[in-house]
Design an enzyme around this catalytic site. Structure first.
Site, PDB file in Angstrom:
ATOM      1  N   TYR A  28       0.842  -0.915   0.096  1.00 19.09           N
ATOM      2  CA  TYR A  28       0.379   0.116   0.059  1.00 19.09           C
ATOM      3  C   TYR A  28       1.023   1.084  -0.190  1.00 19.09           C
ATOM      4  O   TYR A  28       2.157   0.649  -0.027  1.00 19.09           O
ATOM      5  CB  TYR A  28      -1.107  -0.054   1.498  1.00 19.09           C
ATOM      6  CG  TYR A  28      -0.101   0.613   2.862  1.00 19.09           C
ATOM      7  CD1 TYR A  28       0.494  -0.887   3.144  1.00 19.09           C
ATOM      8  CD2 TYR A  28      -0.400   1.119   3.103  1.00 19.09           C
ATOM      9  CE1 TYR A  28       1.154  -0.552   4.459  1.00 19.09           C
ATOM     10  CE2 TYR A  28       0.044   1.505   4.318  1.00 19.09           C
ATOM     11  CZ  TYR A  28       0.732   0.843   4.774  1.00 19.09           C
ATOM     12  OH  TYR A  28       1.302   1.006   6.173  1.00 19.09           O
ATOM     13  N   LYS A  31       6.502  -2.149   1.917  1.00 17.78           N
ATOM     14  CA  LYS A  31       5.371  -1.590   2.025  1.00 17.78           C
ATOM     15  C   LYS A  31       4.050  -2.248   2.625  1.00 17.78           C
ATOM     16  O   LYS A  31       3.111  -1.385   1.422  1.00 17.78           O
ATOM     17  CB  LYS A  31       4.969   0.545   2.119  1.00 17.78           C
ATOM     18  CG  LYS A  31       4.104   1.004   3.148  1.00 17.78           C
ATOM     19  CD  LYS A  31       3.973   2.213   2.647  1.00 17.78           C
ATOM     20  CE  LYS A  31       3.278   3.447   3.087  1.00 17.78           C
ATOM     21  NZ  LYS A  31       3.389   3.321   4.330  1.00 17.78           N
ATOM     22  N   LEU A  42      11.051   1.745   6.852  1.00 17.82           N
ATOM     23  CA  LEU A  42       9.906   1.960   5.577  1.00 17.82           C
ATOM     24  C   LEU A  42      11.058   2.994   4.631  1.00 17.82           C
ATOM     25  O   LEU A  42      11.694   4.065   6.353  1.00 17.82           O
ATOM     26  CB  LEU A  42       9.169   1.909   5.952  1.00 17.82           C
ATOM     27  CG  LEU A  42       8.072   2.780   4.169  1.00 17.82           C
ATOM     28  CD1 LEU A  42       8.155   1.106   3.955  1.00 17.82           C
ATOM     29  CD2 LEU A  42       7.095   2.601   4.664  1.00 17.82           C
ATOM     30  N   GLU A  67      13.125   2.438  13.525  1.00 20.74           N
ATOM     31  CA  GLU A  67      11.645   3.442  13.506  1.00 20.74           C
ATOM     32  C   GLU A  67      10.519   3.791  14.487  1.00 20.74           C
ATOM     33  O   GLU A  67      11.093   3.128  14.951  1.00 20.74           O
ATOM     34  CB  GLU A  67      11.375   3.517  11.853  1.00 20.74           C
ATOM     35  CG  GLU A  67      10.607   1.927  11.602  1.00 20.74           C
ATOM     36  CD  GLU A  67      10.391   2.077  10.461  1.00 20.74           C
ATOM     37  OE1 GLU A  67      10.118   2.990   9.264  1.00 20.74           O
ATOM     38  OE2 GLU A  67      10.004   0.824   9.518  1.00 20.74           O
TER      39      GLU A  67
END
Ligand code: PDD
Length: 277
Positions: free
Chosen positions: A30, A144, A200, A176
């Site tokens: 996505y 993702k 990501l 992250e």
């Protein structure tokens, strides 16, 4: 209105097969793309990351960039909101039986647009809280993927603790946030985890990196630890929907005595300029 497999339809009329591998396995990818004043922000970069995600899981991109732009622009025009976030997902498609391995199927494409209400500078200047947790996710966080079990459990923990984000660490290195990238500021140098399988590669992260110079900051894409955060002059998270947020309280302890470093203000202003370009 939403977009599903070639059609713009009402959301309550949109349905997919129970055999869709997105439903059965979370077998899909996505993107979340902001729209500011009717203009899709950093579309090329989002489409490139989408392509990387699709390539990684062997799904052929169903559309050209031109076609993506056409569809997203059209969906965008159904709403009167000038600022929106576009959510698009592509799953591998529906098979005739449930099996882990896959054949080539017709991908399912779903897109929806939601109002995007960015926090104002004064709302952000209050500062936000976060907690830290071990990063239990898989080693392909660069994809993702719609398979987000770990991330949603972190998000639920954040909700239960009434904090903005969960900051993750692997082998004592901060990777992250559960839904964002992380930066620390120390002696006018911005540090962020290097790209690779453990994070990501955020589009907002890239914009912060490219704005560092304008804010007279050095940049180091090197890992840092929880201890480094505790001694940092600033801690920020970044994402397309939250932009650049200062975190002033981590695990109940103030960062930089709870004060927001002036470099954040510079970065915020710079980002607003990019949005208006
Ligand atoms: N998430 N890292 C993770 C794990 C994320 O989920 C996100 C964004 C980011 C930031 O990427 P970007 O700057 O390109 O938005 C980093 C989106 C917003 C989401 O899942 O809704």
């Amino acid at each position: 209105m939403v977009y599903l497999n070639g059609h713009f339809i009402a959301k309550n009329k949109a349905s997919i097969s129970v055999m869709d591998r997105g439903f059965l396995f979370g077998d899909g990818v996505y993107e979340v793309i902001p729209v500011y004043q009717g203009k899709i922000f950093r579309l090329t970069e989002h489409l490139q990351r989408l392509q990387n995600s699709l390539d990684s899981i062997q799904i052929t991109n169903p559309y050209t960039s031109k076609k993506w732009k056409e569809i997203l622009t059209k969906l965008n025009h159904f709403s009167s909101e000038s600022d929106q976030s576009l959510y698009l997902q592509i799953t591998r498609g529906a098979d005739t039986q449930r099996k882990h391995n896959f054949d080539i199927l017709t991908p399912t494409v779903y897109i929806e647009a939601n109002p995007l209400i960015a926090k104002t500078k004064s709302q952000l200047e209050v500062g936000f809280s976060a907690i830290t947790r071990k990063d239990i996710r898989w080693h392909r966080c660069d994809i993702k993927s719609t398979s987000l079990l770990a991330n949603i459990l972190y998000a639920q923990e954040a909700k239960q603790h009434q904090v903005e984000e969960v900051i993750l660490s692997r082998n004592n290195e901060i990777t992250e946030g559960a839904t964002s990238n992380v930066f620390i500021l120390k002696d006018n140098t911005l540090f962020t985890h290097p790209t690779g399988p453990n994070i990501l590669s955020g589009i907002t992260r890239d914009l912060v990196i490219s704005s560092a110079k304008a804010c007279k900051l050095q940049l180091q894409k090197t890992p840092f630890s929880l201890k480094d955060i505790q001694h940092a002059d600033g801690l920020w998270i970044s994402s397309s929907t939250r932009e650049i947020m200062p975190i002033t309280l981590l695990d109940g302890q103030p960062i930089n005595q709870g004060k927001i470093h002036p470099a954040w203000s510079c970065m915020y202003n710079h980002y607003q300029q990019l949005k208006n370009d």
